[in-house]
Design a protein around this motif. Structure first.
Motif, PDB file in Angstrom:
ATOM      1  N   HIS A  49       3.005   1.478  -6.575  1.00  0.00           N
ATOM      2  CA  HIS A  49       1.676   1.882  -6.268  1.00  0.00           C
ATOM      3  C   HIS A  49       0.840   0.646  -5.714  1.00  0.00           C
ATOM      4  O   HIS A  49      -0.011   0.957  -5.086  1.00  0.00           O
ATOM      5  N   VAL A  50       1.513  -0.554  -5.632  1.00  0.00           N
ATOM      6  CA  VAL A  50       1.046  -1.484  -4.909  1.00  0.00           C
ATOM      7  C   VAL A  50       1.084  -1.317  -3.680  1.00  0.00           C
ATOM      8  O   VAL A  50       0.101  -1.694  -2.674  1.00  0.00           O
ATOM      9  N   ALA A  51       2.091  -0.826  -3.005  1.00  0.00           N
ATOM     10  CA  ALA A  51       2.392  -0.764  -1.746  1.00  0.00           C
ATOM     11  C   ALA A  51       1.602   0.371  -1.379  1.00  0.00           C
ATOM     12  O   ALA A  51       1.081   0.510  -0.071  1.00  0.00           O
ATOM     13  N   ALA A  52       1.536   1.398  -2.132  1.00  0.00           N
ATOM     14  CA  ALA A  52       0.630   2.649  -1.781  1.00  0.00           C
ATOM     15  C   ALA A  52      -0.802   2.432  -1.717  1.00  0.00           C
ATOM     16  O   ALA A  52      -1.381   2.828  -0.736  1.00  0.00           O
ATOM     17  N   ALA A  53      -1.187   1.644  -2.344  1.00  0.00           N
ATOM     18  CA  ALA A  53      -2.826   1.109  -2.261  1.00  0.00           C
ATOM     19  C   ALA A  53      -2.861   0.284  -0.866  1.00  0.00           C
ATOM     20  O   ALA A  53      -3.800   0.536  -0.123  1.00  0.00           O
ATOM     21  N   ARG A  54      -1.913  -0.451  -0.517  1.00  0.00           N
ATOM     22  CA  ARG A  54      -2.071  -1.199   0.502  1.00  0.00           C
ATOM     23  C   ARG A  54      -1.935  -0.226   2.020  1.00  0.00           C
ATOM     24  O   ARG A  54      -2.565  -0.434   2.728  1.00  0.00           O
ATOM     25  N   ILE A  55      -0.931   0.835   1.813  1.00  0.00           N
ATOM     26  CA  ILE A  55      -0.870   1.792   2.847  1.00  0.00           C
ATOM     27  C   ILE A  55      -2.362   2.396   3.151  1.00  0.00           C
ATOM     28  O   ILE A  55      -2.722   2.608   4.211  1.00  0.00           O
ATOM     29  N   LEU A  56      -2.824   2.785   1.994  1.00  0.00           N
ATOM     30  CA  LEU A  56      -4.074   3.368   2.073  1.00  0.00           C
ATOM     31  C   LEU A  56      -5.263   2.519   2.784  1.00  0.00           C
ATOM     32  O   LEU A  56      -6.106   2.829   3.825  1.00  0.00           O
ATOM     33  N   GLU A  57      -5.281   1.415   2.315  1.00  0.00           N
ATOM     34  CA  GLU A  57      -6.306   0.466   2.710  1.00  0.00           C
ATOM     35  C   GLU A  57      -6.308   0.095   4.193  1.00  0.00           C
ATOM     36  O   GLU A  57      -7.220  -0.189   4.900  1.00  0.00           O
ATOM     37  N   LYS A  58      -5.113  -0.152   4.607  1.00  0.00           N
ATOM     38  CA  LYS A  58      -4.734  -0.479   5.991  1.00  0.00           C
ATOM     39  C   LYS A  58      -5.359   0.797   6.855  1.00  0.00           C
ATOM     40  O   LYS A  58      -5.740   0.549   8.156  1.00  0.00           O
ATOM     41  N   ARG A  59      -5.459   1.885   6.401  1.00  0.00           N
ATOM     42  CA  ARG A  59      -6.212   2.998   7.035  1.00  0.00           C
ATOM     43  C   ARG A  59      -7.628   3.404   6.623  1.00  0.00           C
ATOM     44  O   ARG A  59      -8.202   4.516   7.092  1.00  0.00           O
ATOM     45  N   GLY A  60      -8.136   2.621   5.929  1.00  0.00           N
ATOM     46  CA  GLY A  60      -9.755   2.669   5.403  1.00  0.00           C
ATOM     47  C   GLY A  60      -9.880   3.560   4.620  1.00  0.00           C
ATOM     48  O   GLY A  60     -10.783   4.502   4.458  1.00  0.00           O
ATOM     49  N   MET A  61      -8.809   4.037   3.658  1.00  0.00           N
ATOM     50  CA  MET A  61      -8.795   5.064   2.551  1.00  0.00           C
ATOM     51  C   MET A  61      -8.517   4.710   1.324  1.00  0.00           C
ATOM     52  O   MET A  61      -8.159   3.363   1.117  1.00  0.00           O
ATOM     53  N   LEU A  62      -9.281   5.386   0.391  1.00  0.00           N
ATOM     54  CA  LEU A  62      -9.065   4.934  -1.120  1.00  0.00           C
ATOM     55  C   LEU A  62      -8.503   6.221  -1.863  1.00  0.00           C
ATOM     56  O   LEU A  62      -8.570   7.285  -1.658  1.00  0.00           O
ATOM     57  N   GLY A  63      -7.808   5.783  -2.813  1.00  0.00           N
ATOM     58  CA  GLY A  63      -7.044   6.889  -3.604  1.00  0.00           C
ATOM     59  C   GLY A  63      -7.395   6.854  -5.068  1.00  0.00           C
ATOM     60  O   GLY A  63      -8.250   5.809  -5.428  1.00  0.00           O
ATOM     61  N   THR A  64      -6.943   7.680  -5.761  1.00  0.00           N
ATOM     62  CA  THR A  64      -7.231   7.653  -7.073  1.00  0.00           C
ATOM     63  C   THR A  64      -5.755   7.380  -8.044  1.00  0.00           C
ATOM     64  O   THR A  64      -4.750   7.938  -7.623  1.00  0.00           O
ATOM     65  N   PHE A  65      -5.579   6.350  -8.843  1.00  0.00           N
ATOM     66  CA  PHE A  65      -4.475   6.031  -9.558  1.00  0.00           C
ATOM     67  C   PHE A  65      -4.735   6.251 -11.133  1.00  0.00           C
ATOM     68  O   PHE A  65      -5.501   5.738 -11.712  1.00  0.00           O
ATOM     69  N   TYR A  66      -3.931   7.179 -11.555  1.00  0.00           N
ATOM     70  CA  TYR A  66      -3.827   7.653 -12.994  1.00  0.00           C
ATOM     71  C   TYR A  66      -2.738   6.879 -13.847  1.00  0.00           C
ATOM     72  O   TYR A  66      -1.720   6.979 -13.333  1.00  0.00           O
ATOM     73  N   VAL A  67      -3.225   5.967 -14.742  1.00  0.00           N
ATOM     74  CA  VAL A  67      -2.427   5.346 -15.378  1.00  0.00           C
ATOM     75  C   VAL A  67      -2.252   5.648 -16.696  1.00  0.00           C
ATOM     76  O   VAL A  67      -3.405   5.991 -17.201  1.00  0.00           O
ATOM     77  N   ASN A  68      -1.028   5.371 -17.598  1.00  0.00           N
ATOM     78  CA  ASN A  68      -0.959   5.349 -19.228  1.00  0.00           C
ATOM     79  C   ASN A  68      -1.070   3.867 -19.628  1.00  0.00           C
ATOM     80  O   ASN A  68       0.081   2.846 -19.357  1.00  0.00           O
ATOM     81  N   SER A  69      -2.024   3.607 -20.291  1.00  0.00           N
ATOM     82  CA  SER A  69      -2.391   2.102 -20.572  1.00  0.00           C
ATOM     83  C   SER A  69      -1.196   1.548 -21.412  1.00  0.00           C
ATOM     84  O   SER A  69      -0.968   0.322 -21.401  1.00  0.00           O
ATOM     85  N   ASP A  70      -0.804   2.305 -22.242  1.00  0.00           N
ATOM     86  CA  ASP A  70       0.242   1.733 -23.261  1.00  0.00           C
ATOM     87  C   ASP A  70       1.541   1.403 -22.380  1.00  0.00           C
ATOM     88  O   ASP A  70       2.495   0.468 -22.912  1.00  0.00           O
ATOM     89  N   THR A  71       1.856   1.820 -21.273  1.00  0.00           N
ATOM     90  CA  THR A  71       2.919   1.409 -20.401  1.00  0.00           C
ATOM     91  C   THR A  71       2.616   0.557 -19.198  1.00  0.00           C
ATOM     92  O   THR A  71       3.731  -0.073 -18.529  1.00  0.00           O
ATOM     93  N   ALA A  85      -6.102  -5.840  -9.228  1.00  0.00           N
ATOM     94  CA  ALA A  85      -6.145  -5.664  -7.834  1.00  0.00           C
ATOM     95  C   ALA A  85      -6.465  -4.453  -6.900  1.00  0.00           C
ATOM     96  O   ALA A  85      -7.047  -4.398  -6.084  1.00  0.00           O
ATOM     97  N   ILE A  86      -5.783  -3.296  -7.454  1.00  0.00           N
ATOM     98  CA  ILE A  86      -5.744  -2.063  -7.064  1.00  0.00           C
ATOM     99  C   ILE A  86      -7.285  -1.642  -7.055  1.00  0.00           C
ATOM    100  O   ILE A  86      -8.011  -0.995  -6.346  1.00  0.00           O
ATOM    101  N   ALA A  87      -7.922  -1.844  -8.385  1.00  0.00           N
ATOM    102  CA  ALA A  87      -9.254  -1.571  -8.794  1.00  0.00           C
ATOM    103  C   ALA A  87     -10.254  -2.358  -7.906  1.00  0.00           C
ATOM    104  O   ALA A  87     -11.449  -1.804  -7.249  1.00  0.00           O
ATOM    105  N   LYS A  88      -9.960  -3.610  -7.667  1.00  0.00           N
ATOM    106  CA  LYS A  88     -10.877  -4.392  -6.906  1.00  0.00           C
ATOM    107  C   LYS A  88     -11.023  -4.000  -5.520  1.00  0.00           C
ATOM    108  O   LYS A  88     -12.047  -4.100  -4.650  1.00  0.00           O
ATOM    109  N   ALA A  89      -9.845  -3.278  -4.822  1.00  0.00           N
ATOM    110  CA  ALA A  89     -10.031  -2.904  -3.335  1.00  0.00           C
ATOM    111  C   ALA A  89     -10.506  -1.685  -3.227  1.00  0.00           C
ATOM    112  O   ALA A  89     -10.939  -1.412  -2.254  1.00  0.00           O
ATOM    113  N   GLY A  90     -11.074  -1.026  -4.570  1.00  0.00           N
ATOM    114  CA  GLY A  90     -12.089   0.126  -4.401  1.00  0.00           C
ATOM    115  C   GLY A  90     -11.320   1.334  -4.937  1.00  0.00           C
ATOM    116  O   GLY A  90     -12.060   2.369  -4.593  1.00  0.00           O
ATOM    117  N   HIS A  91     -10.119   1.295  -5.145  1.00  0.00           N
ATOM    118  CA  HIS A  91      -9.733   2.483  -5.550  1.00  0.00           C
ATOM    119  C   HIS A  91      -9.974   3.011  -7.073  1.00  0.00           C
ATOM    120  O   HIS A  91     -10.468   2.186  -7.761  1.00  0.00           O
TER     121      HIS A  91
END
Length: 269
Positions: A49-71, A85-91
């Motif tokens: 999802h690090v790469a996924a976030a960058r792919i979105l950002e290059k196109r001026g888009m923001l996504g939603t990342f659902y995470v399991n905190s224990d993992t 870093a993903i959150a700081k980019a605005g996702h």
């Protein structure tokens, strides 16, 4: 005499007359335009999802990342620095339970631990999780009630919208979903999902008059499992999606799309 002079000035000043005259109905009314809102959601906190976030950002888009905190920090999962870093980019960072538990197999008390404690962990890390994705898309009335009690303002299942497995389902969710704690999606994107199939889901929504279309992705890598999408497929889809803006199709985070508010955490039991 003064009145006559002012009338002469006004008659010689068409701009002023245009300001004074009320606009016609045709000029003042906005043309109706179908609106399709697409949310790009990524489940499980996978390291890709690090790469996924960058792919979105290059196109001026923001996504939603659902995470399991224990993992977080485990093998093949995001670590705390990457998540920040993903959150700081605005996702958007949303909840997905502590351990990716199948909630329908748990008693309500354990559902509460999975959902509430996960949200508390994310909040302790500085995030403001407002929406939840049920692992496996598995949800029952108890899970919906617990999600609400834990402070989430909306939650997402998997399925219920039109795709290859449900051709008779509606193309999109209502812009204001009737059930905010069981918002529908097409089935998860799979490794064999074709680019044209992703496009068709958007086109179906546009043709139906618009609506809310949340899409569910997992790993972003080539030939890496059933629940994956190749980076090139994602890139090509987002490039095409950007061209749909002229037709009233926009990309928003899940939270922004449904207008979810961050609500306070419940008291610790």
């Amino acid at each position: 005499m003064k009145v006559v002079r002012w009338m002469a000035v006004l008659s010689a000043t068409p701009v002023v007359l245009a300001i004074l005259q009320p606009a016609s109905h045709a000029e003042s009314a906005e043309s109706p335009k179908a609106r399709t809102v697409v949310s790009l959601t990524f489940d499980d906190g996978d390291k890709t999802h690090v790469a996924a976030a960058r792919i979105l950002e290059k196109r001026g888009m923001l996504g939603t990342f659902y995470v399991n905190s224990d993992t977080i920090g485990r093998e093949r999962k995001l670590d705390r620095r990457q998540l920040a870093a993903i959150a700081k980019a605005g996702h958007e960072i949303g909840g997905h339970t502590l351990t990716h538990a199948r909630l329908t197999e748990l008693p309500e008390s354990e559902q509460r631990v999975q959902i509430c404690d996960d949200r508390r962990a994310l909040a302790a890390w500085g995030y403001r999780p407002a929406t939840l994705a049920y692992p496996f898309g598995s949800v029952d009335d108890d899970a919906k009630s617990v999600a609400r009690q834990c402070g989430y303002d909306a939650a997402r299942r998997v399925g219920g919208l039109k795709d290859g497995a449900c051709r008779g389902c509606p193309a999109a969710e209502d812009p204001r979903p009737k059930d905010r704690y069981e918002i529908r999606t097409p089935g998860s994107v799979h490794g064999d999902t074709l680019l044209r199939q992703l496009k068709q889901q958007v086109l179906n929504t546009e043709k139906s008059g618009g609506g809310f279309l949340p899409l569910v992705f997992h790993r972003v890598c080539g030939n890496c499992g059933l629940y994956s999408v190749a980076p090139r497929t994602l890139e090509d889809f987002l490039d095409w999606l950007a061209t749909r803006e002229s037709r009233g199709t926009v990309v928003k985070t899940f939270q922004d799309a449904v207008g979810a508010r961050y609500r306070p955490l419940p008291p610790q039991e």
